[in-house]
Each structure stands twice: as structure tokens, then as C-alpha cells.
Design an enzyme around this catalytic site. Structure first.
Site, PDB file in Angstrom:
ATOM      1  N   TYR A 102       0.710  -1.265  -0.232  1.00  0.00           N
ATOM      2  CA  TYR A 102       0.052   0.007   0.158  1.00  0.00           C
ATOM      3  C   TYR A 102       0.886   1.355  -0.041  1.00  0.00           C
ATOM      4  CZ  TYR A 102      -3.435  -3.554   1.319  1.00  0.00           C
ATOM      5  OH  TYR A 102      -4.188  -4.614   1.296  1.00  0.00           O
TER       6      TYR A 102
ATOM      7  N   HIS B 203      -7.886   0.225  -6.465  1.00  0.00           N
ATOM      8  CA  HIS B 203      -6.995  -0.517  -5.506  1.00  0.00           C
ATOM      9  C   HIS B 203      -5.693  -0.033  -5.649  1.00  0.00           C
ATOM     10  CE1 HIS B 203     -10.476  -2.829  -4.577  1.00  0.00           C
ATOM     11  NE2 HIS B 203     -10.670  -2.909  -5.939  1.00  0.00           N
TER      12      HIS B 203
HETATM   13  C1  DQA Z   1      -7.232  -2.811  -1.234  1.00  0.00           C
HETATM   14  C2  DQA Z   1      -7.016  -4.351  -1.403  1.00  0.00           C
HETATM   15  C3  DQA Z   1      -7.901  -5.102  -0.451  1.00  0.00           C
HETATM   16  O1  DQA Z   1      -7.929  -6.439  -0.702  1.00  0.00           O
HETATM   17  C4  DQA Z   1      -7.712  -4.885   0.959  1.00  0.00           C
HETATM   18  O2  DQA Z   1      -8.441  -5.563   1.775  1.00  0.00           O
HETATM   19  C5  DQA Z   1      -7.551  -3.232   1.210  1.00  0.00           C
HETATM   20  C6  DQA Z   1      -6.795  -2.371   0.246  1.00  0.00           C
HETATM   21  C7  DQA Z   1      -6.130  -2.006  -2.057  1.00  0.00           C
HETATM   22  O3  DQA Z   1      -6.276  -0.849  -2.198  1.00  0.00           O
HETATM   23  O4  DQA Z   1      -5.120  -2.547  -2.567  1.00  0.00           O
HETATM   24  O5  DQA Z   1      -8.048  -2.862   2.321  1.00  0.00           O
HETATM   25  O6  DQA Z   1      -8.625  -2.577  -1.843  1.00  0.00           O
END
Ligand code: DQA
Length: 156
Positions: free
Chosen positions: A25, A103
């Protein structure tokens, strides 16, 4: 002229960006990310940008319902709800404006199998994943273009 509102919606645990698994992230906090998105939204012709984050599924459903007619465009990253929330799916179905699912990580290629499935993609106009913060900026540009009128101005 009426308001051109871009809504940027975040679900569970995204308030922990900066601290959460930086390999997936990045190191940016949610506030830093929202600042960049707001600046890009203003440059792209949106007159307002509402950023909302919650760790409560029902609150996200209510926010989507509230925005369903008033937003010109929506960006949503529901976090883990992406993978199982039919309630968020059904709320998004009510939204009149274009919606982009974003994402930070490349969910389609992550190790856990359950992350590879999104139950909201079919009610979104586009999905962008694995591009970090850039993915949000790409979504803003795409939505600005998508909602632009013939002279490049955002449509009323
Ligand atoms: C997410 C990916 C999801 O699997 C995870 O639960 C998140 C972040 C992403 O931004 O990559 O909380 O949405």
C-alpha cells in the site's frame, strides 16, 4: 453553474495507510493521498471533491445512497469489502454517475485467493489496481474526460 462533485470513498482500514503493509500500500497516509486527489480534481475541472472514509459498512452504504444523484463522478476503494460486500454492490447500483473502482495493490495477482475476486466490479465503469496513488489520479482524469461536455467542460 451547478456543482461538479467528485466523491472519493474509502472503506475499512484505509485510514491506516502509511502504517499498513507498505509493500502493498505504499507509505503515503490517507490524508496525503486525499490531498493529491483533491488537487488533481480541481485541475481537472471538478468544482468540489468530497473525501469520505469509514470502518463501518452501513455508513459507506448510507454515504453511497446520499451521493447517488448528486455526485458527478465517484471513486471507490472499499478495502476488504470489495471481496464480499453485496450491500456495497447493491448501493453502487443506485449511483447515476460513472464509478471507478480503485485499489492501491494489484488485487488480481495477490497471494490470497479471496483478494482476487471483486463483487463490485460489475457495477463499476472501470477498475484500476496495482498503480498506488497514480491509480487514483488516473481515475480522476478518466472521470473528468468521461463527464466532459462537447467543449471539454464538465456536463450539467
Ligand atoms: C485494497 C485491497 C484489498 O484486498 C484490501 O483489503 C484493502 C486495500 C487495495 O487498495 O489494494 O484494504 O483495496
Amino acid at each position: 453553474m451547478s456543482e461538479r462533485l467528485l466523491a472519493v470513498l474509502h472503506g475499512c482500514n484505509l485510514n491506516m495507510l502509511g502504517e499498513r503493509d507498505p509493500a502493498h500500500y505504499g507509505r503515503q497516509t490517507l490524508t496525503e493521498l486525499e490531498t493529491l486527489v483533491k488537487e488533481h480534481a480541481a485541475r481537472s475541472g471538478f468544482s468540489a471533491c468530497l473525501c469520505f472514509q469509514t470502518n463501518h459498512e452501513g455508513e459507506l452504504v448510507e454515504q453511497i445512497q446520499k451521493l447517488r444523484l448528486s455526485a458527478a463522478a465517484v471513486i471507490i476503494n472499499p478495502g476488504a469489502w470489495t471481496h464480499y460486500s453485496y450491500a456495497i454492490h447493491d448501493a453502487l447500483e443506485l449511483v447515476r454517475s460513472p464509478v471507478v473502482e480503485v485499489h492501491l495493490s494489484d488485487v488480481a495477482h495477490r497471494q490470497e485467493e479471496w483478494r482476487r475476486r471483486s463483487v463490485i466490479s460489475d457495477v463499476c465503469d472501470r477498475t484500476i489496481s496495482g498503480k498506488g496513488t497514480e491509480g487514483y489520479l488516473e481515475a480522476v482524469s478518466w472521470l473528468a474526460e468521461r463527464t466532459a461536455g462537447p467543449e471539454g467542460k464538465l456536463e450539467t
